[in-house]
Design an enzyme around this catalytic site. Structure first.
Site, short mmCIF file in Angstrom:
data_model
loop_
_atom_site.label_atom_id
_atom_site.label_comp_id
_atom_site.label_asym_id
_atom_site.label_seq_id
_atom_site.Cartn_x
_atom_site.Cartn_y
_atom_site.Cartn_z
N ARG A 165 46.51 21.83 43.64
CA ARG A 165 45.95 23.13 43.96
C ARG A 165 47.01 24.21 44.17
NH1 ARG A 165 43.49 20.73 49.63
NH2 ARG A 165 45.44 20.45 50.75
N ASN B 136 53.20 12.80 46.57
CA ASN B 136 54.30 13.13 47.47
C ASN B 136 54.25 12.38 48.81
OD1 ASN B 136 56.75 14.52 47.83
ND2 ASN B 136 55.74 16.05 49.14
N HIS C 127 56.33 23.82 46.43
CA HIS C 127 54.95 23.70 46.91
C HIS C 127 54.46 25.07 47.38
CE1 HIS C 127 54.77 19.17 47.67
NE2 HIS C 127 56.05 19.35 47.37
N GLU D 152 58.05 25.82 50.43
CA GLU D 152 56.63 26.15 50.53
C GLU D 152 56.55 27.65 50.27
OE1 GLU D 152 54.09 24.14 51.00
OE2 GLU D 152 54.97 22.31 51.85
#
Ligand SMILES: *[C@@H]1O[C@H](CO)[C@@H](O)[C@H](O)[C@H]1NC(C)=O
Ligand SMILES: *[C@@H]1O[C@H](CO)[C@@H](O)[C@H](O)[C@H]1NC(C)=O
Ligand SMILES: [Zn+2]
Length: 420
Positions: free
Chosen positions: A181, A254, A310, A386
């Site tokens: 996602r 992960n 990510h 992130e």
């Protein structure tokens, strides 16, 4: 009588030809995101919430969980926790803001233009993007593959080198979209490849970086999950692997790396969980391919830098994930590279990153990529980025934020490549 029979027959026929639920796209209209605080003894409550929720957006987060809940289950979730707050009233409406998956128009045999980075794209178009980019720079790049997914898709990337020739320099490895996602990570990792190749001949800084390394860039390491997130469930995270005797699908690739996989607390043993670690260390085919690639880079020219991209949260994290008290031997160097990279990002757009060792800064993770690349892959530096944002849009970052995100992140990565 006859007509009744006919209509009964018709009804049962219609029922039996109903498209299986999984084939239909999940409609999140009216679903809410609840932020719930967990008690000290979180295990039991967390499991119950996971059962009720459609998705947990931040599995593992210590203080609170952000969960996507259908309207009819909101009250049941609220009853389980002391405090809760609605942080998104209508997930369906938020998804609509993200923008459509754009059918890309590729000019024949041309390097893709920067307009690629203004919309989200279908999986097949991502592969075309890589091939078209590579075709423009055949003297200093090649398409690489690192294994096959559960459903038989090839994990595809690009290898870029400079004036020293192919395979002559220390390796740099970028991975994107291990969590299906996290669409902004595919775009960001592609931007790294696009910049390195298209700016090589016109920008001395870029040329120096490409000449210094062999760069291996794989934008989508979880292709099955990514496709599923586009066709069926926008908020899907894991791969599409099954477990016999269980109807839940997917391993968290992960949490599947074979290093400290067995340590409890940083992943789930429940196949229905977002962070299901698998039945054995490294038992997902995607992980097998990625691991073999890391091992081969270690054994040939050595890994200087690994980054796993990510979203979301705006963090730069480094080992370790599996133990909050353990300090990596070059923690100070990791911190100084991250400090400069975060400053470079902030200088572009004001976006602020939080930096630190993964476990103590965000949460415990076992079997994660950066612990493996550090401890087994012998990479000098290993980071998880992130990307944007900090939760307003979360995974469904609007398309008009793609370009700002990839541009700022590029400057962070340039800073790291200079420093390594
Ligand atoms: C070259 O690229 C770097 C990294 O993006 C950038 O900071 C610099 O301004 C560029 N130089 C020129 C002359 O465009
Ligand atoms: C690990 O990397 C260092 C250089 O960063 C190298 O000197 C050493 O030989 C490597 N060890 C292994 C086991 O590959
Ligand atoms: Zn992720």
């Amino acid at each position: 009588m006859r007509s009744l029979l006919v209509s009964c027959l018709f009804a049962s026929l219609a029922l039996s030809t109903v498209v299986p639920r999984a084939r239909q796209k999940v409609d999140y209209s009216g679903f809410k995101v609840l932020r719930v605080s967990l008690p000290e003894q979180r295990g039991d409550v967390e499991a119950k919430i996971e059962e009720l929720a459609a998705h947990v957006l931040n599995p593992g987060k210590v203080e609170h969980l952000d969960v996507v809940v259908s309207p009819d289950k909101v009250d049941a979730v609220k009853k389980l926790v002391a405090t809760s707050k609605v942080i998104n009233e209508d997930v369906g409406a938020a998804l609509a803001e993200e923008g459509e998956i754009k059918k890309a128009e590729f000019s024949v045999a041309a390097v893709p233009s920067e307009s690629w980075f203004t919309a989200y794209h279908a999986y097949a178009d991502h592969i075309t993007f890589l091939r078209d980019l590579q075709a423009g720079y055949t003297g200093q790049s090649e398409i690489i593959t690192t294994g096959t997914s559960v459903q038989g898709r090839t994990l595809t990337g690009i290898h870029i080198w400079g004036s020293g020739g192919k395979g002559s320099k220390p390796a740099v490895l970028f991975h994107g979209t291990v969590h299906a996602r996290e669409w902004i990570s595919s775009m960001t990792v592609e931007y790294m490849a696009w910049q390195l190749l298209t700016k090589y001949s016109s920008n001395a800084t870029v040329k120096a970086l490409v000449d210094k390394f062999d760069l291996y860039i794989i934008p989508i390491v979880n292709p099955d999950g990514f496709v599923y997130s586009q066709t069926s469930d926008r908020l899907w995270r894991k791969n599409r692997q099954t477990v016999s005797g269980n109807s839940c699908v997917g391993r968290d690739i992960n949490r599947n790396w074979p290093y400290k996989w067995e340590v409890p607390g940083g992943a789930s043993t429940n196949p229905c969980s977002e962070t299901y670690k698998g039945q054995a260390a490294g038992d997902s085919p995607e992980n097998k391919g990625l691991r073999a690639h890391v091992d081969s880079l270690r054994d040939s020219r050595g890994l200087s830098l690994y980054i796993d991209f990510h979203s979301y949260g705006q963090y730069m994290l480094w080992p370790y994930g599996y133990d909050c008290n353990l300090v990596v031997h070059n923690d100070a160097q990791h911190r100084s590279l991250a400090t400069r990279a975060a400053a470079a990002i902030r200088a572009v757009s004001g976006t602020r990153y939080t930096i630190g060792p993964a476990c103590s800064t965000l949460y415990a993770t076992t079997g994660d990529s950066t612990d493996y690349t550090d401890a087994v892959g012998n990479s000098t530096y290993s980071y998880t980025y992130e990307l944007r944002d900090t939760g307003s849009y979360g995974f469904t970052l609007p398309a008009n934020q793609i370009q700002p995100t990839v541009r700022e992140t590029w400057e962070g990565v340039v800073s790291m490549l200079k420093d390594v």
